[in-house]
Scaffold this motif. Structure first.
Motif, PDB file in Angstrom:
ATOM      1  N   SER A  47       1.102  -1.191   0.061  1.00 39.56           N
ATOM      2  CA  SER A  47      -0.046   0.030   0.022  1.00 39.56           C
ATOM      3  C   SER A  47       0.916   1.291   0.055  1.00 39.56           C
ATOM      4  CB  SER A  47      -0.845  -0.047   1.295  1.00 39.56           C
ATOM      5  OG  SER A  47      -1.739   0.975   1.055  1.00 39.56           O
ATOM      6  N   GLY A  48       0.520   2.309  -0.932  1.00 35.43           N
ATOM      7  CA  GLY A  48       1.218   3.368  -0.917  1.00 35.43           C
ATOM      8  C   GLY A  48       2.471   3.628  -1.693  1.00 35.43           C
ATOM      9  N   CYS A  49       2.887   2.617  -2.364  1.00 35.67           N
ATOM     10  CA  CYS A  49       3.955   2.293  -3.243  1.00 35.67           C
ATOM     11  C   CYS A  49       4.007   2.986  -4.528  1.00 35.67           C
ATOM     12  CB  CYS A  49       4.311   0.918  -3.483  1.00 35.67           C
ATOM     13  SG  CYS A  49       3.659   0.069  -4.644  1.00 35.67           S
ATOM     14  N   GLY A  50       2.832   3.475  -4.964  1.00 29.99           N
ATOM     15  CA  GLY A  50       2.777   4.217  -6.160  1.00 29.99           C
ATOM     16  C   GLY A  50       1.811   3.420  -7.270  1.00 29.99           C
ATOM     17  N   LYS A  51       1.433   2.601  -7.267  1.00 24.05           N
ATOM     18  CA  LYS A  51       0.616   1.600  -8.225  1.00 24.05           C
ATOM     19  C   LYS A  51      -0.330   2.599  -8.923  1.00 24.05           C
ATOM     20  CE  LYS A  51      -0.709  -1.425  -5.371  1.00 24.05           C
ATOM     21  NZ  LYS A  51      -0.001  -1.028  -3.888  1.00 24.05           N
ATOM     22  N   THR A  52      -1.262   2.892  -8.157  1.00 23.63           N
ATOM     23  CA  THR A  52      -2.361   3.596  -8.468  1.00 23.63           C
ATOM     24  C   THR A  52      -1.988   4.939  -9.420  1.00 23.63           C
ATOM     25  OG1 THR A  52      -3.912   2.822  -7.010  1.00 23.63           O
ATOM     26  CG2 THR A  52      -4.452   4.850  -8.068  1.00 23.63           C
ATOM     27  N   THR A  53      -1.022   5.744  -8.848  1.00 25.97           N
ATOM     28  CA  THR A  53      -0.380   6.832  -9.436  1.00 25.97           C
ATOM     29  C   THR A  53      -0.007   6.655 -10.816  1.00 25.97           C
ATOM     30  OG1 THR A  53      -0.176   7.769  -7.207  1.00 25.97           O
ATOM     31  CG2 THR A  53       1.065   9.064  -8.826  1.00 25.97           C
TER      32      THR A  53
HETATM   33  N1  LIG Z   1      -3.626  13.117  -4.690  1.00 26.90           N
HETATM   34  C1  LIG Z   1      -2.693  13.110  -4.038  1.00 26.90           C
HETATM   35  N2  LIG Z   1      -2.328  14.038  -3.037  1.00 26.90           N
HETATM   36  C2  LIG Z   1      -1.324  13.662  -2.084  1.00 26.90           C
HETATM   37  N3  LIG Z   1      -0.524  12.711  -1.976  1.00 26.90           N
HETATM   38  C3  LIG Z   1      -0.999  11.433  -2.890  1.00 26.90           C
HETATM   39  C4  LIG Z   1      -2.152  11.765  -3.744  1.00 26.90           C
HETATM   40  N4  LIG Z   1      -2.312  10.543  -4.315  1.00 26.90           N
HETATM   41  C5  LIG Z   1      -1.382   9.761  -3.887  1.00 26.90           C
HETATM   42  N5  LIG Z   1      -0.492  10.249  -2.958  1.00 26.90           N
HETATM   43  C6  LIG Z   1       0.287   9.792  -2.228  1.00 26.90           C
HETATM   44  O1  LIG Z   1       1.392   9.050  -2.964  1.00 26.90           O
HETATM   45  C7  LIG Z   1       1.666   7.734  -2.609  1.00 26.90           C
HETATM   46  C8  LIG Z   1       1.259   6.824  -3.625  1.00 26.90           C
HETATM   47  O2  LIG Z   1       0.073   6.625  -3.747  1.00 26.90           O
HETATM   48  P1  LIG Z   1      -0.777   5.431  -4.487  1.00 26.90           P
HETATM   49  O3  LIG Z   1      -2.264   5.715  -4.368  1.00 26.90           O
HETATM   50  O4  LIG Z   1      -0.402   5.746  -6.026  1.00 26.90           O
HETATM   51  O5  LIG Z   1      -0.411   4.128  -3.842  1.00 26.90           O
HETATM   52  P2  LIG Z   1      -0.976   2.671  -4.167  1.00 26.90           P
HETATM   53  O6  LIG Z   1       0.333   1.710  -4.385  1.00 26.90           O
HETATM   54  O7  LIG Z   1      -2.002   2.716  -5.155  1.00 26.90           O
HETATM   55  O8  LIG Z   1      -1.649   2.165  -2.672  1.00 26.90           O
HETATM   56  P3  LIG Z   1      -2.696   1.382  -2.305  1.00 26.90           P
HETATM   57  O9  LIG Z   1      -2.389  -0.307  -2.357  1.00 26.90           O
HETATM   58  O10 LIG Z   1      -2.917   1.633  -1.012  1.00 26.90           O
HETATM   59  O11 LIG Z   1      -3.874   1.712  -3.235  1.00 26.90           O
HETATM   60  C9  LIG Z   1       1.328   7.660  -1.264  1.00 26.90           C
HETATM   61  O12 LIG Z   1       2.222   8.100  -0.281  1.00 26.90           O
HETATM   62  C10 LIG Z   1       0.024   8.433  -1.182  1.00 26.90           C
HETATM   63  O13 LIG Z   1      -0.342   8.949  -0.064  1.00 26.90           O
END
Ligand SMILES: Nc1ncnc2c1ncn2[C@@H]1O[C@H](COP(=O)(O)OP(=O)(O)OP(=O)(O)O)[C@@H](O)[C@H]1O
Ligand SMILES: [Mg+2]
Length: 373
Positions: A47-53
């Motif tokens: 969680s939070g590693c940047g996948k969704t971004t």
């Molecule tokens: N709109 C935003 N504003 C500020 N920080 C953000 C935003 N979107 C994501 N982040 C931060 O960027 C980092 C990566 O987030 P991301 O959503 O890409 O993670 P993830 O790998 O998809 O996690 P998960 O498995 O929980 O969905 C996290 O630290 C998150 O808090």
């Protein structure tokens, strides 16, 4: 740390030195990925590693701070989402509640001004593809979670995008349904030979479904490879710890030969093969061994043997996990039902043995804050 072999295969999506920061948070940190046409490619990490971004940048829903995105060789970094030939399915992708299934799937075609009569065959075909024929007149509240996700998929597919981006699309489903949908999704992807970019934090899901996986942590890719490469030949201590189960033993190099490394672990000499890194004498290292490669009280003498104390045996349905410890080091093995009968009581001595080829060694300094328990 990428592990891509040069191939002539067509590249559908390329991310080049892609980064994204939200104020002081670096969400994606210099990611380089080449996704092949027709490939089932997963972004895997905690969680939070940047996948969704990363996925949202491919979709055009997020603008990169730096770097470039190419779709079929064309730089689309600043092309708006609706002009990119990709579609996204999210975990909570709700289908429109005021439209029945048929109208939901027609919707994207209607937006493109395709007349109803020209769209009909396409809609029926896509319903067949997701095994939802006969559900045309149902509404969202008359469908199960899995059925709703199938309709969401159908709606994303009906425009025949070049690539489908899926962000934990099965995350809201219960275990059995999730496993069934994993199989259905994989079949669908094979049938369509469409490029899928699949985001998940579930390593089993990634391993069973993907052609290749990018393992991410803290915005960076640690390894890009086939499930087999990632499982059997992890590039970093993080990958070794995040994928599957792993024993970790800290030690000090006492002898560094061409193919073998001898590591001193509280007086025991452990022979280690398959080393990705160069080591010198007295280097602090982390030795990794998969529990399924550890033999409990081996009948034949093995290259590596350590006498431990039995702590606990955990029945896990298919097999037993045998947990032992020696000094403050835990060492686990996996045994089938027959193997268990040979074991003694808690605190009894147990000999744990393994082959030198079944060890992976990482430098200790690269493991700081990287082990994922
Ligand atoms: N709109 C935003 N504003 C500020 N920080 C953000 C935003 N979107 C994501 N982040 C931060 O960027 C980092 C990566 O987030 P991301 O959503 O890409 O993670 P993830 O790998 O998809 O996690 P998960 O498995 O929980 O969905 C996290 O630290 C998150 O808090
Ligand atoms: Mg996410």
């Amino acid at each position: 740390m990428d592990n891509e072999n040069s191939s002539n295969e067509k590249i559908e999506i390329e991310l080049r030195q892609l980064s994204k920061s939200f104020k002081e948070v670096v969400a994606v940190d210099n990611v380089n990925i080449r996704i092949r046409k027709g490939e089932f490619f997963s972004l895997l990490g905690p969680s939070g590693c940047g996948k969704t971004t990363t996925l949202r940048m491919i979709a055009g829903l997020e603008t990169p701070t730096s770097g470039d995105i190419f779709l079929e060789g064309k730089n689309v970094t600043y092309v708006p989402a609706f002009n990119r030939d990709v579609n996204t399915v999210f975990q909570d992708y709700a289908i429109f509640p005021h439209m029945n299934v048929y109208e939901n799937i027609y919707y994207p075609l209607r937006m493109k001004k395709i007349p109803r009569k020209n769209a009909h065959d396409k809609i029926i075909n896509i319903l067949k593809l997701v095994s939802m024929e006969g559900f045309e007149h149902r509404f969202s509240n008359q469908l199960s979670g899995g059925q709703r996700q199938r309709i969401a998929l159908a709606r994303a597919l009906v425009n025949e995008p070049k690539a489908l981006l899926l962000d934990e699309p099965l995350g809201a489903l219960d275990f059995k349904l999730r496993v069934a949908m994993q199989g259905a999704l994989k079949e669908l992807q094979t049938e369509l030979s469409m490029t899928f970019v699949y985001v998940t934090h579930d390593q089993t899901e990634a391993i069973t479904m993907s052609d290749r996986i990018a393992v991410m942590n803290d915005g960076m890719t640690h390894q890009i490879g086939t499930p087999d490469e990632i499982y059997n030949n992890p590039n970093t201590a993080f990958v070794a710890s995040f994928i599957g189960e792993m024993n970790f033993i800290k030690g000090v190099v006492s002898e560094s030969r061409k193919d073998t490394l001898v590591v001193d672990v509280f007086g025991n000499k452990i022979q280690c093969g398959k080393n990705k890194y160069d080591f010198g004498n007295n280097d602090k290292v982390l030795v990794c061994i998969r529990p399924e490669n550890v033999h409990v009280n081996p009948v034949k003498r093995m290259k590596n043997e350590i006498v431990t104390k039995l702590k606990r045996v955990v029945f896990r349905g298919n097999d037993f996990e045998v947990k032992t410890a020696v000094q403050d080091v835990d060492l686990s093995a996996v045994l089938d039902q027959k193997g268990w009968k040979r074991l003694d009581k808690v605190d009894a001595d147990v000999k744990m043995g393994w082959d030198e080829e079944d060890t992976i060694v990482f430098p200790m300094d690269m493991t700081e804050n990287m082990i994922h328990y």
